[in-house]
Write an enzyme that holds these catalytic residues in place. Structure first.
Site, PDB file in Angstrom:
ATOM      1  N   ASN A 176       0.862  -1.175   0.000  1.00 48.97           N
ATOM      2  CA  ASN A 176       0.000   0.000   0.000  1.00 48.97           C
ATOM      3  C   ASN A 176       0.902   1.230   0.000  1.00 48.97           C
ATOM      4  O   ASN A 176       1.496   1.559   1.021  1.00 48.97           O
ATOM      5  CB  ASN A 176      -0.890  -0.034   1.257  1.00 48.97           C
ATOM      6  CG  ASN A 176      -1.700   1.239   1.435  1.00 48.97           C
ATOM      7  OD1 ASN A 176      -1.795   2.048   0.514  1.00 48.97           O
ATOM      8  ND2 ASN A 176      -2.291   1.400   2.607  1.00 48.97           N
ATOM      9  N   LYS A 234       0.028   4.242  -0.313  1.00 55.29           N
ATOM     10  CA  LYS A 234      -0.640   5.417   0.261  1.00 55.29           C
ATOM     11  C   LYS A 234      -0.427   6.621  -0.675  1.00 55.29           C
ATOM     12  O   LYS A 234      -0.358   6.441  -1.888  1.00 55.29           O
ATOM     13  CB  LYS A 234      -0.136   5.675   1.677  1.00 55.29           C
ATOM     14  CG  LYS A 234      -0.202   4.408   2.543  1.00 55.29           C
ATOM     15  CD  LYS A 234       0.005   4.647   3.986  1.00 55.29           C
ATOM     16  CE  LYS A 234      -0.108   3.311   4.725  1.00 55.29           C
ATOM     17  NZ  LYS A 234      -0.077   3.459   6.169  1.00 55.29           N
ATOM     18  N   HIS A 237      -9.494   1.330   4.679  1.00 58.03           N
ATOM     19  CA  HIS A 237      -8.238   1.489   5.427  1.00 58.03           C
ATOM     20  C   HIS A 237      -8.487   2.474   6.566  1.00 58.03           C
ATOM     21  O   HIS A 237      -9.269   3.408   6.433  1.00 58.03           O
ATOM     22  CB  HIS A 237      -7.147   2.005   4.486  1.00 58.03           C
ATOM     23  CG  HIS A 237      -5.795   1.998   5.119  1.00 58.03           C
ATOM     24  ND1 HIS A 237      -5.396   2.964   6.008  1.00 58.03           N
ATOM     25  CD2 HIS A 237      -4.771   1.125   5.025  1.00 58.03           C
ATOM     26  CE1 HIS A 237      -4.163   2.686   6.422  1.00 58.03           C
ATOM     27  NE2 HIS A 237      -3.771   1.568   5.844  1.00 58.03           N
ATOM     28  N   GLU A 296      -6.903   4.881   7.606  1.00 53.87           N
ATOM     29  CA  GLU A 296      -6.675   6.291   7.264  1.00 53.87           C
ATOM     30  C   GLU A 296      -7.876   6.878   6.534  1.00 53.87           C
ATOM     31  O   GLU A 296      -8.165   8.063   6.651  1.00 53.87           O
ATOM     32  CB  GLU A 296      -5.376   6.416   6.442  1.00 53.87           C
ATOM     33  CG  GLU A 296      -4.162   6.219   7.347  1.00 53.87           C
ATOM     34  CD  GLU A 296      -2.944   5.615   6.670  1.00 53.87           C
ATOM     35  OE1 GLU A 296      -2.856   5.637   5.427  1.00 53.87           O
ATOM     36  OE2 GLU A 296      -2.071   5.097   7.406  1.00 53.87           O
ATOM     37  N   GLU A 337      -5.484  -4.742  10.525  1.00 51.65           N
ATOM     38  CA  GLU A 337      -4.463  -3.722  10.751  1.00 51.65           C
ATOM     39  C   GLU A 337      -4.792  -2.947  12.023  1.00 51.65           C
ATOM     40  O   GLU A 337      -5.614  -2.017  11.992  1.00 51.65           O
ATOM     41  CB  GLU A 337      -4.429  -2.739   9.574  1.00 51.65           C
ATOM     42  CG  GLU A 337      -4.085  -3.374   8.244  1.00 51.65           C
ATOM     43  CD  GLU A 337      -3.481  -2.362   7.280  1.00 51.65           C
ATOM     44  OE1 GLU A 337      -2.373  -2.600   6.825  1.00 51.65           O
ATOM     45  OE2 GLU A 337      -4.123  -1.326   7.018  1.00 51.65           O
ATOM     46  N   GLY A 350       2.456   2.307  10.762  1.00 55.54           N
ATOM     47  CA  GLY A 350       3.459   3.363  10.648  1.00 55.54           C
ATOM     48  C   GLY A 350       4.174   3.710  11.937  1.00 55.54           C
ATOM     49  O   GLY A 350       4.870   4.718  12.009  1.00 55.54           O
ATOM     50  N   SER A 386       3.271  -2.062  10.365  1.00 58.28           N
ATOM     51  CA  SER A 386       4.710  -2.150  10.662  1.00 58.28           C
ATOM     52  C   SER A 386       5.321  -3.499  10.318  1.00 58.28           C
ATOM     53  O   SER A 386       6.195  -3.991  11.028  1.00 58.28           O
ATOM     54  CB  SER A 386       4.967  -1.788  12.133  1.00 58.28           C
ATOM     55  OG  SER A 386       4.610  -0.444  12.373  1.00 58.28           O
TER      56      SER A 386
HETATM   57  P1  PGA Z   1       2.846   0.361   7.581  1.00 59.53           P
HETATM   58  O1  PGA Z   1       1.376   0.598   6.970  1.00 59.53           O
HETATM   59  O2  PGA Z   1       3.371  -0.938   7.026  1.00 59.53           O
HETATM   60  O3  PGA Z   1       3.649   1.543   7.118  1.00 59.53           O
HETATM   61  O4  PGA Z   1       2.709   0.311   9.074  1.00 59.53           O
HETATM   62  C1  PGA Z   1       0.511  -0.494   6.783  1.00 59.53           C
HETATM   63  C2  PGA Z   1      -0.797   0.006   6.190  1.00 59.53           C
HETATM   64  O5  PGA Z   1      -1.267   1.077   6.568  1.00 59.53           O
HETATM   65  O6  PGA Z   1      -1.373  -0.674   5.328  1.00 59.53           O
END
Ligand code: PGA
Length: 249
Positions: A9, A11, A96, A98, A166, A172, A212
């Site tokens: 992803n 983003k 997601h 976000e 997640e 992140g 992560s």
């Molecule tokens: P990350 O994000 O691997 O940077 O923690 C995962 C995601 O949001 O899909």
């Protein structure tokens, strides 16, 4: 019976110059690795068409990060599933955290979007996960169960349904749940899917862990029984890291 899926992803990251990473991933995606794990990269919508071109012949699938629930119409700035498919996407990430936070997406909206994606013949990757406060309050299972019941379309075809667990606090941050917690949540998600779709169908749904995931922790996470792959954010931007994670599958 469930082939692992390693999904990236990107983003809101990436310009055309970054497509070299997809070529690099393609070179490292050997026939032996292709046999072991599916690879999907979800760049920003502006790059889907060029990413799909860069991925030709590599076996890497290209996906999107969101779509509108309607098939066309007066929705300025939005993109329909059919448009993403037309640009070269075969999967769409939906709900997601976000988007649930930044755009206040509800479970009902996520379900409507997922239904649109599935109707287009594409794969729907539905994201669920609790916040830190919800986990500390002992409500993680309840929150994820509610998200699944609200977000997964009835009669979703198992082969094209993917659930990504997640935990919001792991995205992140460099933090991950304990392996026991990941295993328990994934088993719980499969139980809920069993009630929603039937036990046999639930066995065919791939459940990804996200939050992560790095080359250093991918092996132990991907070895867990109900973990069928990973949804990778930061570490998917560089071919070297992403392919290390793929090799761990
Ligand atoms: P990350 O994000 O691997 O940077 O923690 C995962 C995601 O949001 O899909």
């Amino acid at each position: 019976m469930r082939k692992p899926l390693i999904a990236g992803n990107w983003k809101m990251n990436g310009l055309r110059a970054g497509l070299d990473e997809i070529s690099g991933m393609g070179r490292a995606y050997t026939p032996a690795l292709r046999a072991r794990a599916d690879l999907l990269v979800c760049p920003p919508a502006t790059l889907i068409h060029a990413a799909a071109a860069a991925a030709i012949g590599t076996g890497i699938a290209i996906g999107a990060q969101d779509c509108h629930a309607a098939s066309a119409g007066a929705h300025t700035g939005d993109l329909a599933a059919a448009m993403l498919f037309d640009a070269g996407a075969s999967a769409v990430i939906l709900g997601h955290s976000e988007r649930r936070t930044d755009h206040r997406e509800t479970d009902a909206e996520v379900r409507a979007k997922a239904a649109a994606v599935l109707a287009e013949g594409m794969t729907a990757i539905i994201c669920v996960g609790e916040t830190r406060a919800q986990r500390e309050a002992g409500r993680a299972d309840a929150v994820v169960g509610r998200q699944l019941r609200g977000s997964v379309p009835a009669e979703a075809p198992a082969a094209r349904l993917v659930v990504a667990y997640e935990p919001v606090w792991a995205i992140g941050t460099g933090l991950t749940p304990g392996l026991d917690d990941i295993a328990a949540m994934h088993a719980g998600i499969r139980r809920v899917l069993g009630r929603l779709l039937g036990r046999e169908a639930a066995k065919a749904v791939r459940i990804l862990y996200g939050g992560s995931v790095k080359p250093a922790n991918a092996g132990e996470i991907l070895a867990l029984a109900d973990v069928d792959g990973a949804l990778v954010g930061g570490a998917s931007l560089r071919a070297a890291d992403f392919m290390e994670i793929a090799k761990a599958a």
